[in-house]
Design a protein around this motif. Structure first.
Motif, PDB file in Angstrom:
ATOM      1  N   CYS A  42       0.747  -1.107   0.045  1.00 10.38           N
ATOM      2  CA  CYS A  42       0.110   0.192  -0.069  1.00 10.38           C
ATOM      3  C   CYS A  42       0.913   1.274  -0.113  1.00 10.38           C
ATOM      4  CB  CYS A  42      -0.988   0.103   1.323  1.00 10.38           C
ATOM      5  SG  CYS A  42      -2.312  -1.130   1.142  1.00 10.38           S
ATOM      6  N   VAL A  43       1.997   1.339   0.739  1.00  5.82           N
ATOM      7  CA  VAL A  43       2.812   2.446   0.671  1.00  5.82           C
ATOM      8  C   VAL A  43       3.491   2.481  -0.839  1.00  5.82           C
ATOM      9  CG1 VAL A  43       5.197   3.258   1.544  1.00  5.82           C
ATOM     10  CG2 VAL A  43       3.539   2.363   3.175  1.00  5.82           C
TER      11      VAL A  43
ATOM     12  N   VAL B  75       0.624   4.071  -2.853  1.00  5.68           N
ATOM     13  CA  VAL B  75       0.335   5.435  -2.735  1.00  5.68           C
ATOM     14  C   VAL B  75       1.526   6.604  -3.462  1.00  5.68           C
ATOM     15  CG1 VAL B  75       1.051   5.875  -0.547  1.00  5.68           C
ATOM     16  CG2 VAL B  75      -0.622   7.387  -1.423  1.00  5.68           C
TER      17      VAL B  75
ATOM     18  N   LEU C  55       2.495  10.211  -0.698  1.00  5.54           N
ATOM     19  CA  LEU C  55       2.731  10.144   0.696  1.00  5.54           C
ATOM     20  C   LEU C  55       3.573  11.233   1.235  1.00  5.54           C
ATOM     21  CD1 LEU C  55       1.697   8.745   3.034  1.00  5.54           C
ATOM     22  CD2 LEU C  55       3.531   7.114   3.013  1.00  5.54           C
TER      23      LEU C  55
ATOM     24  N   ILE D  83       0.446  10.585  10.408  1.00  4.06           N
ATOM     25  CA  ILE D  83       0.967   9.055  10.697  1.00  4.06           C
ATOM     26  C   ILE D  83       2.064   8.995  11.605  1.00  4.06           C
ATOM     27  CG2 ILE D  83       2.128   7.046   9.549  1.00  4.06           C
ATOM     28  CD1 ILE D  83       0.462   7.980   6.943  1.00  4.06           C
TER      29      ILE D  83
ATOM     30  N   ILE E 136      -0.208   3.144   9.694  1.00  2.00           N
ATOM     31  CA  ILE E 136       0.072   3.256   8.665  1.00  2.00           C
ATOM     32  C   ILE E 136      -1.006   3.433   7.416  1.00  2.00           C
ATOM     33  CG2 ILE E 136       2.057   2.897   6.675  1.00  2.00           C
ATOM     34  CD1 ILE E 136       3.767   1.825   8.977  1.00  2.00           C
ATOM     35  N   LEU E 137      -1.946   2.596   7.657  1.00  2.00           N
ATOM     36  CA  LEU E 137      -2.773   1.962   6.461  1.00  2.00           C
ATOM     37  C   LEU E 137      -3.977   2.957   6.487  1.00  2.00           C
ATOM     38  CD1 LEU E 137      -2.977  -1.787   6.119  1.00  2.00           C
ATOM     39  CD2 LEU E 137      -1.932  -0.226   4.552  1.00  2.00           C
TER      40      LEU E 137
ATOM     41  N   ILE F 288      -4.420   5.847   4.232  1.00  2.00           N
ATOM     42  CA  ILE F 288      -3.350   5.925   3.064  1.00  2.00           C
ATOM     43  C   ILE F 288      -3.860   6.038   1.734  1.00  2.00           C
ATOM     44  CG2 ILE F 288      -3.459   3.230   2.682  1.00  2.00           C
ATOM     45  CD1 ILE F 288      -0.144   4.546   3.079  1.00  2.00           C
TER      46      ILE F 288
END
Lengths: 318, 318, 318, 318, 318, 318
Positions: C136-137, C140, C144, C165, C192-193, C196
């Motif tokens: 997911c990081v 994005v 971010l 975050i 974190i999620l 996100i």
């Protein structure tokens, strides 16, 4: 002299009024010009007004709470009336007008209202209750004579709070006669105390509330009265755990009935239940009366009344 | 000896337990017979129990808060476990069991909790704040050592309130480090004071709440603390209109955040906003922890938790 | 050069600012004239401005996101400050100003924030969880680094999301230390999620949100993250029915706690309960901090804060 | 053989029934005796029953989902009917009864329902939409043939879900004819997909729901379907950002209309608005029909219907 | 001639329009000048317009419901379009335009709508029901031909009410076919009666509602219809206690479903449940259709729709 | 003879009581035995009772509304008192007891109440209003003499409705004196009419409500009264559109104030606002009085009162 309540577009008029609010602003034109954005009032109501092309002298002459003589024109702007000021000057002693004539005020004199409150206070038989109420009445002091009962909801005028208390005392006396299980001392005490911290919750002058005080915002008048009762009890050496102290605090804390209306506890004494309805009946009917009084007789509907779920009231033709 | 948490139908067992509740009732049979309707508890939980055909001696021997030795059978009745008592006798000194072993209690000793609270209290730099908090801690007295934090919602056990305060102080210290605009004195004071009237709001013995007190019902602990602060300020000669007094009262009055959750005012100080979330985080996570601890490991779901919108919590298998 | 936060009527001033919004409008006069209706900003705040009598060149020179030098006059219009622009020109390389200096931004550099997030991500021990979060990081991407956390509620500035975050990760680490029954991997992953997908829910440039995207309106970021987790699991060959996948989706879906706050399910994992309060505490305290920072020190009250039930916050005088 | 719906106290009767639930319990008597606490059902309804003095053989013979022959007496207990079982034995092949005759079931055969759903699915013109819907129908598999549509609210019986879908498809076809701005493909897809994850949200056997699954509780069927669509799109290589995917997810996510009814987003597509009302109309009218069918004709009022605000429905006499 | 729906800033245009609203106002300039503040409309929509420097002739020529020829300029004012009128004159017979062409109106002719309603009315088999419905249709009279169904929510145009009824009758016929337990007579009657007092609840001209009537405000159309049914029953000598009368009154009174939506009783007849959903489905889909029709095709989002929880509707690109 | 209010476990007693409810049930024993499940009442309260081992004669002798002599034992069952009947027989003429002595009843005789209502009715000056009210009083007939005002909330006893009306008339007279803008005719009419359809909304015998009637459930008493007014107006040839008719209907329809309390319109006449508070004050204080009267003096708290938000009321010790 025309009352503000009677002004209609496109009247031209001359009269004495009180400057209730005043701000210096600039027009959008090039170059920008200063103008005075004013709210004028008299005992019958209030209306916005503009003084275009304000001179330096104008800006140094006119302030809130100044009595003035105005020649003006009534205009319709965004469906609401406003005044375009032609001429304006400060009132002089020769004009023979006085500030208090221009303030909306309770229909009974503050002196008489205070007398009534003291008479009822003295009729409280339980000395402990009487001492506590008396302490709070002394604590609020002169402000009880002129404080409004609310910023705009109801009784929002000079001596409005005292008037609200006196009318509630009348209902209270009636209901104690009808319902012998109610303790008249508690009813009297509850009525006098329930809003007694309002003058300290609000910042008001001559019955006009400009803001809430810091403690008004942070504590609210309901919790403030509860603390006053603690203070009174300590002053008079009354046990803070006694049923009298707890009972009076409860009656005040619960008088808005529901949490979403501001009460941290629900009514759990017969007198607390009664006080809530005595207060509601007087406040709501006063909202109706105030709306009817400030609406021209020719209008079948009053404006919307915020405290009545934003509903207008109709004059039935029987 | 079997812990109550471990009992399963149709176990037969022998053990020592505390009688938490006891009532004498009659069967529906003809002729009706007396039986004892009991709730037994130990530090791990509680369970209903019946002693059928109770003799006169039984009725004169067993009372709430009696330690007893029980031989019994675990039955399933309306989908819930209950004990059918075979034999029962009072515990004797020879049994070597003591009452406090059968009480659910905070995981840290009351002595240590109180020490921590006092240490933090002493670290408050503003002497006015420190004096007010100190007055309230003295006023609540010994009860702070053993009072639960609530009747059933969370921290409902011996020293639960002190434990709740201490854990909140840890969070408070962390958050003051993270957010320098928060005043640590106000955070410490708010945490120690926020529930300090709870021991007087509830009627409790050994951490078990049997009811709310009259003033608990009529005033609620939030308004009670506000009055204690008034009392403290008068005692120490602090101006009741000062920002310190109003600020502390505000922080306490607003800590439930919304009117429908019991606060007469909404948080309007940075520390009031912080206190509400420190309190919520600790209370909610404790509800989760308490539910996990009292649910057998083999159960993937805890029972429904009232303070978490009646939801159960699941043990994830990672 | 005067910061926007410091402007007061009727100041005359010269300075560099960023055009945040710009619209060409016509006056009501006869004949109508074009004027530019502008919002100027710098790192300290924003203010409306008018360029009367806009020339054709003006209309072809100035656009949103243009850096300009302005000579102007601060006026009061409907109780709010606005600028009457006297002179205006585009900034040139010689002026030595750069766009990013005029953008409100998190107090920690985006680079450092991203580093911290990656460090925590790498510390997740469970490889399945780490893979899903990592996916997911990556998905994005660069957004971010600069995305705000919300349109206006809180952290509404450059890198606001990453900052939110990182601060939540600090609280999460503390609370995992205090509550060992919480799984640190799930707490880290949940933090974190949880937001996100916000950069894809909103349309933002340099931390300024102009609108919500179509999928932002039709799905909402909470459901979008849930789908990203599905995507991640398929990519990594993880069973979609496994407790890990369901657990992470649950933690994200439930983090607004109540349906009326946008969560389709209530928290039912210990870490879901924790995440909601970690998120709330950070968001609410940031709203307070942002309001205090953008309100002149001389003002005792901040403006009303929408995310705090429309209440203002008071600076207590201790 | 008497249908359960027709039983009345104090009937004596003999008949075949299905054991829907069974628990072994103990009486309060001394000594305690085991008895079987049973729920019997047939296609017309269900009723509680007791087998007093259960023998060891009884306890080893009877289980949920066993078909039995019962001789019993209908009694009134706490204003509700229950059976006192006189004789009971398992049904044998010679009895010629089969389990599915005792299950409440949709009035159309599962086979026909599934045929209809597939026919409509094949009529979807947009191949992308058809592929996504087809994937989800394959994924739910056989369960679509027998799953109920809900635990108890509506269509709570064998093939209830498929029946609900088919009836909604009829309404959908009508409304697309009446409102040409609606896209029939989206309406068909929305109807087939809206509850398609329900068989995985609940734990059911033969149309009887015993519980919700872990993912049912933690995600809810609405979010589950949204993830299935993600899965389908990845499988078929469809862009997850495309309007088709987002649109279908939106229609499913919003079909409960309001957050407090479980939808994280409000309907914002014409077809989403339509789907909500198609679903409501079918579900609510089915609740009415089910209540009328299971209430004796002689009763003017049905029992209270939970999904209709706990109101009963009246049989008007015209 | 340009339709209002198609106007865009800064278009110059000439065309015929209807003056829907008109007020004489004064500018803020010195000296103040009169101008006409107008709302122009045609069948495609409406737009505000200003005639600056209005002459005495202008003020005596133009009134609401006057058809005019306008030459004007489209301007953007506070993000909304408005017209600056250059030239304006009354339409003359030679122009060949007629008022009804400028009124928004149902897509089916009032004559056909009324015919359909009468045809369905005649098909009601139960003579008592038919008589009651017939009485109410006669009572509302000609107004049924042109009344809108609401002030602004839905079907807010000429013959909107009749159109709403006719579309609902189509749905009603379908649903009676699908659900044989519904009584078609009651469904037909409920649909024709449910809003039949609306023309008396509102003050409307050519489908444009200017206000609510006194009885509309004091009673509401739901209670008004209930009284009409009483009147009808007395007229036809039908027993007021009969199930027919009570049933019809119930169906009308409950058709808004919940008290907070205006119904004093909840639906408790099968046909009452059905009517609520038939009404909702038609009203909500019409809101969607109206919004789509009055929004330029190039716009992906309609404006916010008040009756759909203030949500806009999106045109999906498939 | 012991009053029910005075019974305490484990009293043995003999006395006359009325059978308020009676059901024949079976025990769980083998073989099952019949017993009578009874509710006994007298003027002071009510209590459940059991007659175990009921003979055939018992079952044919005792019915609801039978006066009986009972010898029994008071037991505690699930924390509530109940009677185990030893001996029971029907009362005979020789016993000299009469049914009405065992019915709870208003403290003023029905005859006097009705007289008062008629006297006030006659004092209504406006003949149209008087005719309408008179019609409704005639229509309700004898039932006004004995009907309770509610099923259980308040005034739930013989003549409770008439008593409620009379007390409200007293408050109404007082408030008209205090507030001259209120029309006394409308206040009187509103009070007499507001609940006048209650006897037809409920099914009651001797002040005991067993159920709501069909029209009570389908229409509610508020809409029923509105129809009665229509009927009255038609009977007397009064214009249904006149302000009198609309006004009276409005006052009745709005007297529950908010939609969620059952009123389809909010109060919009001064008298409608007043009526709501007159009604509330009388109903709520009567709930308090009833709770105090039926709670032993020794109990400081009454039971919870449903109409007061489920709060108990406390007897303060002053």
């Amino acid at each position: 002299m025309t009352l503000i309540k009677q002004l209609q577009a496109p009247d031209e008029f001359v009269g004495f009024y009180l400057i209730k609010e005043l701000e210096i602003k600039q027009t959008n034109t090039t170059p920008a010009k200063d103008f005075l954005d004013i709210v004028l009032c008299d005992a019958s109501g209030q209306i916005p007004a503009k003084l275009w092309d304000a001179s330096i002298t104008d800006k140094e002459t006119f302030f809130p709470m100044t009595l003035v003589k105005v020649q003006g024109l009534v205009q319709l702007y965004r469906e609401r009336l406003q005044i375009k000021i032609g001429k304006i000057r400060k009132a002089t002693p020769e004009d023979g007008v006085k500030l208090t004539d221009f303030i909306r005020s309770a229909p009974i004199s503050p002196y008489d209202l205070i007398q009534t409150i003291h008479r009822v206070l003295d009729s409280i038989e339980n000395p402990t209750i009487r001492n506590i109420v008396s302490f709070c009445v002394v604590k609020v002091g002169d402000k009880l004579e002129h404080s409004p009962a609310a910023k705009s909801h109801h009784h929002a005028y000079y001596a409005g709070l005292a008037y609200h208390i006196v009318r509630m005392l009348e209902i209270g006396e009636f209901i104690c006669g009808q319902r012998p299980f109610l303790n008249p001392d508690l009813i009297k005490a509850g009525i006098i105390l329930h809003d007694i911290a309002k003058p300290d919750e609000m910042v008001a002058q001559l019955g006009i509330v400009s803001d809430y005080s810091v403690q008004g915002k942070l504590l609210g008048h309901i919790s403030m009265v509860s603390s006053w009762i603690t203070e009174a009890a300590i002053y008079h050496g009354i046990d803070l755990q006694s049923d009298v102290v707890i009972g009076l605090q409860h009656i005040v804390l619960s008088h808005h009935n529901l949490p979403e209306w501001g009460s941290p506890v629900l009514p759990q004494l017969p007198e607390a239940v009664a006080l809530h309805y005595i207060d509601s009946m007087d406040a709501k009917l006063q909202m109706v009366e105030d709306a009817l009084l400030t609406t021209p007789e020719s209008e079948p509907w009053t404006p919307m009344i915020r405290g009545l779920e934003n509903k207008a009231v109709y004059r039935l033709k029987l």
